[in-house]
Structures are given as C-alpha cells and as structure tokens.
Write an enzyme that holds these catalytic residues in place. Structure first.
Site, mmCIF file in Angstrom:
data_model
loop_
_atom_site.group_PDB
_atom_site.id
_atom_site.type_symbol
_atom_site.label_atom_id
_atom_site.label_comp_id
_atom_site.label_asym_id
_atom_site.label_seq_id
_atom_site.Cartn_x
_atom_site.Cartn_y
_atom_site.Cartn_z
ATOM 1 C CG ASP A 140 -65.001 29.427 -98.678
ATOM 2 O OD1 ASP A 140 -65.056 28.862 -97.575
ATOM 3 O OD2 ASP A 140 -65.578 29.003 -99.694
ATOM 4 C CE LYS A 203 -64.770 28.624 -103.263
ATOM 5 N NZ LYS A 203 -65.563 29.468 -102.361
ATOM 6 C CE LYS A 239 -67.168 26.083 -102.004
ATOM 7 N NZ LYS A 239 -67.518 27.094 -101.006
#
Lengths: 303, 294
Positions: A140, A203, A239
């Site tokens: 991430d 995300k 996400k």
C-alpha cells in the site's frame, strides 16, 4: 505482445458533478437488505477486510495477536470466513507472515514513507523492496500529495510506475489520501494517474487524516475504475479505508460497488475494506442474526 | 381571525437528540373526553438498540465525571424543572390529575431530584469500607457504577415515577434507557427537554415512549444492558424478564409495590442497587504492629 495503452492528458480528466454524486450516493443507502441477503453481505464484508494496525506503538506481540484474530474471527459461530489480509508496517511484515503461515490470509504492507510520503524516491523504493523481500503479498503506497497539488502529475505518475516495478509480484495499492486532495475532480484525476501508472488497487486514505473514506469519494473512484475498464479492459480494485466502522455502512459500500462496477468486483480480489473496528461490528451483527438478541462488545475480542 | 394553536410534536429522546421513532409508528393519546391530545411515538426495538448504543457511548464520560459535578448537574435538572412547573402541571392535568395533585407531583419531583443531587458525592462514603485483613495489605472496597441500565418506569405516574426511576441511576454514574408510562407519556417527553437544557451529556438518559408488552423482552435480552429495573406489576412480564436475564446475567430489580409519593421511594439503597463493590488489595509494609514504621 501487450496492447499499447495511450496515456491521456491528465490535465483534461473529466470533471465531477459533485451534486450528482451526492444524490447518487444517498440512493445507495436506501436499499433494504435483510435476513439471508444481509447475512451473505456481512460474511462477504468480513472476507474483504484488511485488518489493520498502523501505529507507532505497534509491537510484534500486537501484530501476532491481530494475525490470530484475522484467522479466528469468532470461532463460536461456525462458517465465518477469515479476513482478506492484515495490513502492517514494513518492519512487521516478517512477524505477520510467520504468524499467518498455513492460512490463505495475505500480508499487506504500507510503504513509501507512509503516511506522509514525504521522502526521497530512493528511500521509498527501498522501503517497498524491504517489505516485498520480507514476504509482503501486497504493497500500500501513498502518492506525493504535495507534488500532485502542485500540478506535477508526471512526477506522481513516474513514482507510482517505479514503485510498481519494485513490487515485483506483489499487488500494488495506491493511496491518494483523499482528505488532502480537497476536490472530487482531484480524486478523479489521481485515480486515472494511478491506474495508468499500473496500480492494481486504488485506495482512498491512510486512516491518519480526517475525512478518510467517504461514500462520494469512493463513488468517484469506482466510476474512474469503470471508465478505465471500458477503455483498457483491465480490472482495477478498490479499497476504501478509514472511517468505515459499522456493518450498515459496509453494506452500503457493497451496494455501491455492485451497482457501479457489477458483481465481478464483489470479491476480495477486487474490493477491500481498510478497517480495524469494522470486523467486530460485523461480527456482532452476525451474532445477532444467529442468536436473535442484540450483542455487546464485551463478548468480542478487542483487536 | 382565530389563531391556530401550534401543537408540540412529542418525540423520543436518544443520545441528546429528539428523533421520531425509526419505525414511523405512533399511537393516539386521548383525554378523559376521548379527544386526541397528541400522537405519541410507538418506539420499536431498533429505537431501543440505538438508545443502548448512545447510553454505552455516554457511560465512560458520565462515570468518570467528578461526583460533585454529577451532583451539580442533578441540581440543575431540579432548577430547570422548577422553572417549567406550570407546563408540567398543565400536562398532568391534561392527563387526568386535578390541579392540586398535579402541583404536588411536580413539587415532589423537584424535591426528589434535589435529594439525589445531595447523595451524588456522599453514597461512596457510606458504601465503601476499609477492611481489616490478616495479611499485610491495605484492603478497601469501593462502589463502581454497573453500566447501562434499562428502566421500565411506573405506568400510573407520569412525572414522579419517571424522576424516581432515573435520578438514583444517574446519580450513581450509570447511564440509562427509560420506557415512559404508555398511558401518561406527555411529561416524559417534556422532561427530556428539561434534561437537554441541564448540562446533562447526551446519551446519559434516553427516553422512549411505547408499549411494555412489546419491548420488555428486548429490554431484558440485550447483551449490552447491564441491569434492568422494572416498576410495574405485570407478573407475566416479570417472569419473561427474569428468564431472559438469566441468559445474560443482567441484574434485575423489580419495584412493583413502591408508593411513589412516600419517603420510602427515595433512598441511597436505590443508588446502591446499581453499584458494584470492587475490592482492592494493596500490598504494604507491616504497619499493624506496635512499632513505628519509621
């Protein structure tokens, strides 16, 4: 030979109709999901959670404990899935990987000087490689919001592409920190940059800045994913992270995914929740559906 | 031209807000002549669930307030109630009391609040103790609030019953969800307005209106409710409540014979009901012998 994708001019990304987005979002929250379909939605939600601990005070012990919880959410009730992944800092990846041996739970690691992203390219790439070498299945990363807001889109694009390269086989999630991007137009633009640069997931937030994930922001990103899919045929995951703490809100998000992208995205391969407290609320709802009485958090493990 | 009277919408009180019931249901409240006075929210189990969430959220803050501050807030509630006496008297009369009885009920309610305001920072001294033990420990026991308390308030009294039920619970640092009298709910809703203007944090007291037959099983089966006080005398409901509570070890108190207007309806033991005595063993040097420790 792979198909050539022609990069768009990121200065000309579509503008977002904010009022339209908000009205659309309001409709998603009106669906009535009860009984069996609610139960299915709750279990799907659990299987999509990235159980997260990203604190300065994290220790190996805490990570191990969280990994145990990831695999054994609530053994009292049979048939409950495990979460999709645990999300930790790079230094904790090894611990998590060891603790999750023998399960199908992935280890995700934040990298690139999370959460601010204020560091040199070299450090960010090393950070990523360190996590991957320790066994991270997913990375991430955070984008450089300062550069993005300056209009330095090429810098952001190149950075994502280089990190993607450093990831190797690990899937890359790109965090925009939408709370710092201030407009939905910027969110849309960041989404396109990230996807064209090779992101496997986009995300919303780090969870360190408020507001974190909101439904309007998520919808803008989902629509960007949809448009990108129509143009290139490549699926990109989504996400939302931070601020989703109730089962009810999670179900609203699932409705939004289904009605924007379709059923193909309704699995933990393409949709995740970044959350730490969501799991317990979902478990309490499942227990309520199972036992018929409202539950107390006293009877569920604190992470 | 004759002026149209602006009537109040009687709503429930959850987490410091005045929502309507999520169910959208209501029941008409009629006076002696059979005219409809108001439409009252018929609360559902989901309203109760929301109220429990609010009460649980408010518990930490209320419990950790200084006892003296809780006392000040209870006294403030009494002040606000005194200031709105006329409104309560009018509502009690609408619900069937004569003026004199209504005046008495309001005065008694104010006095009862002041009574418990006084007890807020005193019951600890009465209920706690330093215990003589054989080992070298400083051993003491102190009361701590039970947590979230569900209350099914008296049916026959609109205001005094409600105050009698709420005051000892919050004086002891608990938070509560109260089901008000079904046939006389007006004062409950107005009392919520009093609470809301008395520096009482939202969620400490939550007031629902509705039907006990429908709600009592949910009141007693909810896992996040630590105690239940029942002020009515429906034997079947008492039985269900006790059965449900045995599954989640809720503490149950039934006051079915309480004479609300008498002094017996107020006592520090009603605070004690909702306290748990915690004992601490604190190791020390042996200071029990005759020699000076220094």
């Amino acid at each position: 030979m792979s198909t050539r994708i022609i990069l768009p001019d990121f200065r000309n990304t579509p503008v977002v109709d904010q009022v339209g987005i908000e009205e659309r979002v309001a409709r998603f929250t009106t669906r009535s999901i009860k009984k069996a379909s609610k139960m299915q939605g709750l279990k799907l939600t659990l299987s999509m959670i990235d159980l997260t601990t990203l604190e300065g005070k994290d220790t190996e012990g805490k990570v191990k404990q969280m990994c145990y919880k990831a695999a054994h959410l609530h053994d009292v009730i049979p048939g409950i899935p495990s979460v999709a992944a645990v999300c930790v800092y790079p230094t904790m990846v090894k611990t998590a990987k060891d603790a999750l041996k023998g399960t199908s739970i992935k280890v995700a690691s934040v990298s690139t000087a999370f959460p601010s992203g204020q560091s040199t390219r070299e450090i960010k790439i090393n950070d990523t490689k360190f996590a991957v070498e320790n066994g991270a299945d997913e990375i991430d990363m955070v984008i450089s919001r300062g550069e993005f807001l300056k209009g330095n889109y090429n810098y952001v694009f190149d950075e994502i592409a280089e990190i993607k390269e450093a990831c190797g086989p690990a899937r890359l999630k790109v965090i925009f920190e939408t709370g710092e991007l201030s407009t939905l137009d910027n969110v849309r633009r960041a989404s396109e940059i990230a996807m064209y640069a090779g992101a496997d997931f986009i995300k919303t937030s780090t969870g360190k800045i408020s507001p974190a994930a909101t439904m309007p922001v998520t919808l803008v990103m989902l629509e960007a994913i949809r448009d990108y899919y129509y143009k290139t045929g490549r699926m990109v995951g989504m996400k939302p992270a931070g601020g989703i703490s109730t089962a009810k809100a999670a179900l609203h998000y699932l409705v939004m995914v289904k009605e924007t992208l379709g059923g193909a995205w309704l699995s933990n391969e393409w949709f995740r929740f970044g959350a730490s407290s969501l799991a317990n609320d979902v478990l309490m709802q499942i227990a309520k559906e199972t036992h018929g009485v409202y539950q107390s958090s006293d009877y569920f493990s604190k992470d | 031209m004759e002026r149209l009277e602006v009537l109040k919408t009687y709503k429930i009180y959850i987490g410091g807000q005045f929502p309507r019931t999520e169910s959208g249901r209501f029941y008409p409240l009629k006076n002696k002549k059979g005219d409809v006075i108001a439409n009252i929210c018929l609360s559902s189990r989901k309203d109760f669930r929301n109220a429990v969430v609010a009460a649980r959220g408010a518990f930490g803050g209320w419990n950790s307030r200084a006892a003296f501050n809780r006392s000040q807030i209870l006294y403030r509630i009494a002040e606000m109630l005194e200031g709105r006496k006329d409104q309560f008297i009018a509502e009690l009369v609408t619900q069937g009391l004569n003026t004199k009885a209504a005046q008495e009920e309001v005065s008694l309610s104010v006095d009862r609040l002041v009574y418990y305001a006084g007890w807020c920072d005193k019951y600890q001294a009465i209920l706690s103790s330093v215990n003589p033990v054989a080992s070298s420990h400083f051993n003491f026991s102190v009361p701590e609030p039970t947590g979230v308390v569900a209350i099914i308030a008296p049916e026959e009294s609109s205001l005094l019953g409600l105050v009698t039920a709420i005051a000892p619970v919050i004086a002891g640092g608990n938070t509560c969800i109260v089901l008000a009298s079904e046939s006389k709910p007006l004062c409950a809703v107005t009392f919520a307005e009093v609470l809301n203007t008395s520096d009482l944090p939202g969620g400490v007291v939550n007031i629902l209106t509705g039907n006990s037959a429908e709600l009592h099983s949910h009141f007693s089966s909810h896992m996040d409710v630590n105690a239940l006080i029942y002020y009515r005398n429906n034997k079947a409901e008492i039985k269900t409540i006790k059965e449900n509570a045995s599954l989640n070890v809720k503490r149950i108190f039934v006051y079915d014979q309480l004479a609300l207007a008498s002094d017996k309806a107020q006592s520090p033991y009603m605070i004690y009901d909702l306290q748990e005595i915690k004992t601490t063993w604190h190791p020390i040097e042996n200071i029990g012998s005759a020699k000076a420790g220094y």
